[in-house]
Design a protein around this motif. Structure first.
Motif, short mmCIF file in Angstrom:
data_model
loop_
_atom_site.label_atom_id
_atom_site.label_comp_id
_atom_site.label_asym_id
_atom_site.label_seq_id
_atom_site.Cartn_x
_atom_site.Cartn_y
_atom_site.Cartn_z
N ASP A 134 0.83 -1.20 0.00
CA ASP A 134 0.00 0.00 0.00
C ASP A 134 0.86 1.25 0.00
N ALA A 135 2.01 1.18 0.69
CA ALA A 135 2.93 2.32 0.74
C ALA A 135 3.81 2.38 -0.50
N GLY A 136 3.78 1.34 -1.34
CA GLY A 136 4.57 1.31 -2.57
C GLY A 136 6.03 0.98 -2.35
N ILE A 137 6.33 0.18 -1.29
CA ILE A 137 7.73 -0.12 -0.99
C ILE A 137 7.93 -1.63 -0.85
N PRO A 138 9.15 -2.11 -1.10
CA PRO A 138 9.46 -3.52 -0.91
C PRO A 138 9.93 -3.81 0.52
N ILE A 139 9.74 -5.04 0.95
CA ILE A 139 10.42 -5.54 2.15
C ILE A 139 11.70 -6.18 1.65
N ALA A 140 12.84 -5.55 1.96
CA ALA A 140 14.11 -5.92 1.33
C ALA A 140 14.95 -6.86 2.18
N GLY A 141 14.41 -7.32 3.30
CA GLY A 141 15.18 -8.21 4.17
C GLY A 141 14.61 -8.15 5.57
N GLY A 142 15.42 -8.55 6.55
CA GLY A 142 14.96 -8.48 7.93
C GLY A 142 15.71 -9.45 8.82
N HIS A 143 15.14 -9.72 9.99
CA HIS A 143 15.76 -10.61 10.96
C HIS A 143 14.67 -11.32 11.74
N THR A 144 14.89 -12.59 12.06
CA THR A 144 13.91 -13.38 12.80
C THR A 144 14.56 -14.04 14.01
#
Length: 351
Positions: A134-144
């Motif tokens: 909706d914001a027009g952005i990708p989720i480019a990674g992260g941490h779990t």
């Protein structure tokens, strides 16, 4: 074999406090940070921790600045898709509150993997991805990580022209205060946890908390927009007080004008008030002046922790009409003038 979808616990049962109500109380946070030694601040760091602003801003060149923030919390609702959407929307809001346009995000994920099903966790992540789309952005990674409580949020990054950075500390005497969303999310979440929030109330709560504050960049470009922040875990009282303190003037709220989500007053009167509301008041109430007309219920709403709350803007009188038009264009028909900035010493006045 039991179906995990029917045997796993409610999400809210796994959290000791949901949404932005999880925040450490302002007074406690101040004590924790007191004495923390920082490296010398470079000139390029336009906004840091000095006024408890919404995000850090680092100037890259004459026309670009990077905005960086992070936000995460425990479940405020039981539906995993809704939880993910709310948490991601809330995190991205800090980018909009600085007047920036988001460009990408990183996921922060802590889940009790032996308690929640893979299906439930996947829905939380999908909810976050929905908000980012909706914001027009990708989720480019992260941490779990494997966590006792379910935790989800984002690191959100944005870009903007440094000339349009909107701190929470620039309000000037004479400015008009506009609030973009009605209050009451914390009260509704308390009612939800005790089974007292109906379907209509839940739908209203989700609509409010999943609406991105996309008006921020357009508001920031108005010449008379002097300060901006989003109202989250410290409540309207706490975030307005931060603006007053940082700006060195008093903010005067007209309580009768402050918009509330439908049914919030009745829920608060029935006792559905979060513990965070009381902790907020204990932390900053000494710098808030309440008129005799303000009741205990009013005070609870003033300090109610908002999750993914609205923008609070301090703007010159001549640009108020333009600001209201911007809010309307972005779907914030409830945006309301709620007070003014006046000469003072950094206090909040509610009357």
């Amino acid at each position: 074999m039991d179906d995990p979808r029917t045997t796993e616990p409610r999400l809210t049962s796994l959290s000791h406090g949901g949404g932005c109500g999880c925040k450490i109380a302002p007074g406690v946070l101040t004590g924790l940070l007191r004495g923390t030694r920082m490296l010398p601040v470079p000139d390029e760091l336009l906004v840091g921790i000095e006024t408890s602003d919404d995000a850090a801003v680092y100037q890259l060149n004459d026309h670009q600045a990077l905005v960086a923030t992070t936000d995460f919390f425990m479940p405020i609702v039981d539906d995993p898709l809704d939880f993910g959407r709310i948490a991601a929307t809330n995190a991205i809001s800090d980018v909009y509150a600085m007047g920036a346009t988001p460009i990408m995000a990183l996921s922060l994920v802590g889940m009790p993997i032996n308690t929640l099903s893979s299906e439930t966790i996947a829905k939380i992540l999908e909810g976050g991805a929905m908000a980012c789309r909706d914001a027009g952005i990708p989720i480019a990674g992260g941490h779990t990580i494997d966590s006792v409580e379910a935790i989800y949020g984002l690191v959100a990054l944005g870009i903007m022209d440094p000339a349009h950075v909107k701190r929470n500390s620039g309000a000037r005497p004479g400015d008009v205060l506009i609030l973009g969303k009605p209050l009451g999310v914390g009260i509704m979440s308390a009612a939800l946890k005790k089974g007292a929030l109906g379907d209509a109330g839940y739908a209203q709560m989700i609509a409010a908390t999943t609406r991105l504050n996309k008006a921020g960049p357009d508001l920031a470009r108005l010449p008379g927009a002097h300060a901006m922040t989003d109202v989250t875990g410290f409540g309207l009282g706490g975030h307005a007080l931060e603006m007053a303190r940082g700006s060195g003037c008093d903010l005067v709220l007209d309580w009768a004008a402050v918009p509330l989500l439908a049914g919030v007053s009745d829920l608060a009167s029935a006792g559905y008030i979060t513990g965070a509301s009381g902790r907020n008041w204990a932390s900053y109430g000494g710098d808030v002046r309440l008129s005799e007309a303000i009741t205990d219920i009013d005070r609870a709403v003033l300090t109610d922790p908002q999750t993914s709350g609205g923008l609070l803007v301090a703007i010159a009188e001549q640009d108020v009409e333009s600001a209201m038009a911007i809010f309307a264009d972005h779907g914030f028909a409830e945006a309301t003038v709620i007070g003014r900035a006046v000469e003072g010493t950094g206090q909040l006045v509610v009357r």
